[in-house]
Motif scaffolding. Structure first.
Motif, PDB file in Angstrom:
ATOM      1  N   PHE A  10      23.881  20.112  34.263  1.00  0.00           N
ATOM      2  CA  PHE A  10      25.129  20.736  33.815  1.00  0.00           C
ATOM      3  C   PHE A  10      26.237  20.525  34.838  1.00  0.00           C
ATOM      4  O   PHE A  10      27.378  20.225  34.478  1.00  0.00           O
ATOM      5  CB  PHE A  10      24.911  22.233  33.587  1.00  0.00           C
ATOM      6  CG  PHE A  10      26.182  22.989  33.318  1.00  0.00           C
ATOM      7  CD1 PHE A  10      26.764  22.955  32.062  1.00  0.00           C
ATOM      8  CD2 PHE A  10      26.806  23.704  34.322  1.00  0.00           C
ATOM      9  CE1 PHE A  10      27.938  23.636  31.812  1.00  0.00           C
ATOM     10  CE2 PHE A  10      27.987  24.388  34.079  1.00  0.00           C
ATOM     11  CZ  PHE A  10      28.544  24.356  32.825  1.00  0.00           C
ATOM     12  N   LEU A  11      25.903  20.688  36.131  1.00  0.00           N
ATOM     13  CA  LEU A  11      26.909  20.493  37.174  1.00  0.00           C
ATOM     14  C   LEU A  11      27.426  19.059  37.173  1.00  0.00           C
ATOM     15  O   LEU A  11      28.625  18.810  37.325  1.00  0.00           O
ATOM     16  CB  LEU A  11      26.321  20.844  38.541  1.00  0.00           C
ATOM     17  CG  LEU A  11      26.292  22.332  38.897  1.00  0.00           C
ATOM     18  CD1 LEU A  11      25.588  22.539  40.226  1.00  0.00           C
ATOM     19  CD2 LEU A  11      27.705  22.895  38.964  1.00  0.00           C
ATOM     20  N   THR A  12      26.517  18.097  37.012  1.00  0.00           N
ATOM     21  CA  THR A  12      26.930  16.690  36.995  1.00  0.00           C
ATOM     22  C   THR A  12      27.880  16.425  35.836  1.00  0.00           C
ATOM     23  O   THR A  12      28.964  15.850  36.011  1.00  0.00           O
ATOM     24  CB  THR A  12      25.701  15.781  36.889  1.00  0.00           C
ATOM     25  OG1 THR A  12      24.828  16.023  37.998  1.00  0.00           O
ATOM     26  CG2 THR A  12      26.112  14.312  36.899  1.00  0.00           C
ATOM     27  N   ILE A  13      27.474  16.851  34.629  1.00  0.00           N
ATOM     28  CA  ILE A  13      28.327  16.642  33.457  1.00  0.00           C
ATOM     29  C   ILE A  13      29.623  17.437  33.593  1.00  0.00           C
ATOM     30  O   ILE A  13      30.716  16.943  33.264  1.00  0.00           O
ATOM     31  CB  ILE A  13      27.572  17.041  32.178  1.00  0.00           C
ATOM     32  CG1 ILE A  13      26.345  16.128  31.974  1.00  0.00           C
ATOM     33  CG2 ILE A  13      28.486  16.967  30.965  1.00  0.00           C
ATOM     34  CD1 ILE A  13      25.484  16.518  30.799  1.00  0.00           C
ATOM     35  N   GLY A  14      29.514  18.673  34.092  1.00  0.00           N
ATOM     36  CA  GLY A  14      30.698  19.512  34.237  1.00  0.00           C
ATOM     37  C   GLY A  14      31.702  18.936  35.218  1.00  0.00           C
ATOM     38  O   GLY A  14      32.909  18.939  34.966  1.00  0.00           O
ATOM     39  N   ILE A  15      31.202  18.429  36.362  1.00  0.00           N
ATOM     40  CA  ILE A  15      32.109  17.857  37.359  1.00  0.00           C
ATOM     41  C   ILE A  15      32.780  16.604  36.821  1.00  0.00           C
ATOM     42  O   ILE A  15      33.988  16.397  36.999  1.00  0.00           O
ATOM     43  CB  ILE A  15      31.341  17.555  38.661  1.00  0.00           C
ATOM     44  CG1 ILE A  15      30.936  18.878  39.338  1.00  0.00           C
ATOM     45  CG2 ILE A  15      32.173  16.711  39.612  1.00  0.00           C
ATOM     46  CD1 ILE A  15      30.026  18.702  40.537  1.00  0.00           C
ATOM     47  N   ILE A  54      25.678  31.544  35.057  1.00  0.00           N
ATOM     48  CA  ILE A  54      24.990  31.994  33.840  1.00  0.00           C
ATOM     49  C   ILE A  54      23.801  31.079  33.534  1.00  0.00           C
ATOM     50  O   ILE A  54      22.701  31.550  33.224  1.00  0.00           O
ATOM     51  CB  ILE A  54      25.973  32.028  32.656  1.00  0.00           C
ATOM     52  CG1 ILE A  54      27.049  33.090  32.898  1.00  0.00           C
ATOM     53  CG2 ILE A  54      25.235  32.297  31.346  1.00  0.00           C
ATOM     54  CD1 ILE A  54      28.141  33.103  31.847  1.00  0.00           C
ATOM     55  N   LEU A  55      24.027  29.762  33.639  1.00  0.00           N
ATOM     56  CA  LEU A  55      22.956  28.819  33.344  1.00  0.00           C
ATOM     57  C   LEU A  55      21.816  28.948  34.345  1.00  0.00           C
ATOM     58  O   LEU A  55      20.642  28.851  33.977  1.00  0.00           O
ATOM     59  CB  LEU A  55      23.507  27.383  33.355  1.00  0.00           C
ATOM     60  CG  LEU A  55      22.522  26.268  33.009  1.00  0.00           C
ATOM     61  CD1 LEU A  55      21.969  26.473  31.601  1.00  0.00           C
ATOM     62  CD2 LEU A  55      23.178  24.906  33.106  1.00  0.00           C
ATOM     63  N   GLU A  58      15.134  32.723  34.127  1.00  0.00           N
ATOM     64  CA  GLU A  58      14.377  33.490  33.133  1.00  0.00           C
ATOM     65  C   GLU A  58      13.454  32.578  32.330  1.00  0.00           C
ATOM     66  O   GLU A  58      12.307  32.945  32.031  1.00  0.00           O
ATOM     67  CB  GLU A  58      15.347  34.212  32.198  1.00  0.00           C
ATOM     68  CG  GLU A  58      16.144  35.323  32.858  1.00  0.00           C
ATOM     69  CD  GLU A  58      15.243  36.419  33.411  1.00  0.00           C
ATOM     70  OE1 GLU A  58      14.241  36.750  32.750  1.00  0.00           O
ATOM     71  OE2 GLU A  58      15.530  36.918  34.509  1.00  0.00           O
ATOM     72  N   LEU A  59      13.961  31.389  31.983  1.00  0.00           N
ATOM     73  CA  LEU A  59      13.138  30.448  31.225  1.00  0.00           C
ATOM     74  C   LEU A  59      11.933  30.003  32.037  1.00  0.00           C
ATOM     75  O   LEU A  59      10.819  29.888  31.514  1.00  0.00           O
ATOM     76  CB  LEU A  59      13.995  29.242  30.819  1.00  0.00           C
ATOM     77  CG  LEU A  59      13.303  28.193  29.935  1.00  0.00           C
ATOM     78  CD1 LEU A  59      12.868  28.812  28.621  1.00  0.00           C
ATOM     79  CD2 LEU A  59      14.229  27.013  29.683  1.00  0.00           C
TER      80      LEU A  59
END
Length: 456
Positions: free
Chosen positions: A11-16, A233-234, A240-241
């Motif tokens: 997520f961080l890679t795609i988000g950045i 959040i992720l 939790e997962l």
């Protein structure tokens, strides 16, 4: 590669990357908006100066400036020039100003020496210094503001030497008599003139940068905050997962341990009771069949019964080995697999088991190999209608590989394979151990069950 398997890292890679693309695109638009805003501010400043500062002080008779009356207006222009120099140009914003008459004559510039040089050079010919273009004529008629980059080679910029790197902004104002009792002032009042102000491009660029920085931090800050909140959040959801997955794995291992314990108990009970009883009975029947004076018919019956008992005993021992092998370790794996494929001979299947390089495999990996081999061999013996069955285990110190290959009727992988639910259940267990389970088959081409798992 392992890092990219993490949902948070992915997520961080795609988000950045997405944020970088948004910031670049937004910055291009913001830079244009900032440049437009800087020019707009300069245009507003020019219009304000023309209407509020210059127009009330400008001597209206200057519109009639000619060589023959230049001396007459010199005192008024010098007074007006001193006001301009003190109130407008002292801060270098704007850099300089020009005022043109409606017929294109230069009637004032903040460099008076240039004005009078132009006046006495061109005035007697009666030719204007500037040919107004359509935009300038429109502004003289209706008002408004125009702007463009100054070009010292053009007539309108000739009186503004050193205008390289300048932006020329022009508007109009209407001359007033300023309450003068002079008839000449009253006659010259009400004439539209073109007011020009020169602003350094560097000043506009600096102002653009200031406006742009505000856009940049608003955009970048919002995106960074959004990514930070979403990442938090992720990360929480991932934790939790993982906890849920760990709990599921723990329950699965507990269930398998309980199943193994139950298998061991059943195997031990059968071995200590039924197997021992059958073995004793088989020996007794065989011994009775060797009595010398026993009738041939009875001897034949006893031999048949003894053979049947020995066959049943062999099958029962194979079943016990299948339920729970006696030694499930790296050293005991060959014997356990041999016991596993032993019943294949009674079905007319030529079976073999080979183990190479598995000496360093852990007990957990050996148990995993056994469970997968057990399910694959059971399916092959029940459904493949094969003539050969080969179980091969190979290890190279880093990977332990199991292959169960038969030459049976195969099946269509697009459809549900017979009794494949057991293998499907093992896929999750293999995946949790970091391995891969693959089933390859096609009608008439046999079936191959292949598993790979990393060894510690």
């Amino acid at each position: 590669m392992r890092l990219l398997r993490s949902p948070v890292a992915l997520f961080l890679t795609i988000g950045i990357l997405t944020a970088a693309g948004i910031i670049v695109g937004t910055n291009v638009l913001a830079d244009r908006a900032a440049a437009d805003e800087a020019i707009s501010e300069a245009r507003d400043t020019t219009q304000l100066l023309a209407q509020s500062v210059v127009a009330p002080e400008f001597p209206p008779r200057a519109v009639h400036l000619r060589p023959e009356n230049a001396t007459q207006y010199l005192i008024q222009l010098e007074k007006f020039d001193s006001e301009v120099q003190a109130r407008l140009l002292k801060t270098d914003r704007p850099y300089r100003i020009n005022i043109w008459s409606a017929n294109g004559r230069l009637i004032y510039t903040s460099q008076l020496d240039v004005l009078f040089e132009d006046l006495f050079k061109n005035g007697s010919s009666g030719q204007p210094s500037l040919t107004l273009d359509d935009e300038q004529r429109r502004i003289l008629r209706k008002g408004g503001v125009g702007s463009e980059i100054a070009d010292p080679s053009r007539p309108e910029d000739l009186a503004a030497g050193g205008t390289e790197g300048m932006v020329r902004i022009y508007t109009r104002f209407v001359t007033t008599d300023r309450g003068s009792p002079s008839v000449a002032d009253q006659r010259a009042a009400g004439r539209p003139v073109l007011f020009e102000a020169y602003f350094p491009v560097a000043d506009l660029t600096k102002r653009r940068a200031q406006i742009f920085d505000a856009f940049f931090w608003i955009t970048a800050g919002a995106l960074v905050l959004l990514i930070a909140v979403a990442t938090a959040i992720l990360a929480g959801l991932t934790r939790e997962l993982r906890k849920t997955a760990a709990e599921r794995e723990r329950l699965l291992v507990s269930a398998m341990d309980a199943s193994d314990a139950e298998r061991r108990r059943i195997a031990r009970d059968l071995h200590d009771s039924v197997v021992q009883d059958l073995a004793g009975t088989a020996f007794s029947v065989s011994a009775l069949a060797r009595v010398p004076d026993l009738p041939d018919e009875s001897r034949e019956t006893l031999d048949t019964a003894g053979s049947s008992l020995r066959t049943s005993l062999k099958s029962l021992r194979s079943l016990l080995a299948e339920i729970h092998p006696p030694d499930l370790s790296a050293d005991g794996l060959p014997a356990a697999l041999a016991d596993l494929i032993a019943p294949a001979g009674t079905l007319g299947i030529q079976a073999s088991a080979t183990v190479e390089g598995a000496e360093t495999a852990s007990v957990e990996n050996v148990a995993l190999v056994w469970r997968v081999a057990q399910e694959a061999v059971r399916n092959a013996m029940r459904h493949s209608d094969a003539s050969t069955l080969a179980v091969t285990v190979r290890g190279d110190g880093t990977t332990l590989t199991l292959e169960v290959v038969d030459d049976g009727i195969g099946f269509d992988p697009a459809r549900t394979a017979p009794d494949s639910y057991g293998l499907r259940g093992l896929r999750s267990l293999v995946a949790d151990s970091g391995g891969v389970l693959e089933v390859r088959s096609s009608p008439g081409e046999g079936t191959t069950v292949r598993m790979e798992v990393k060894t510690p």
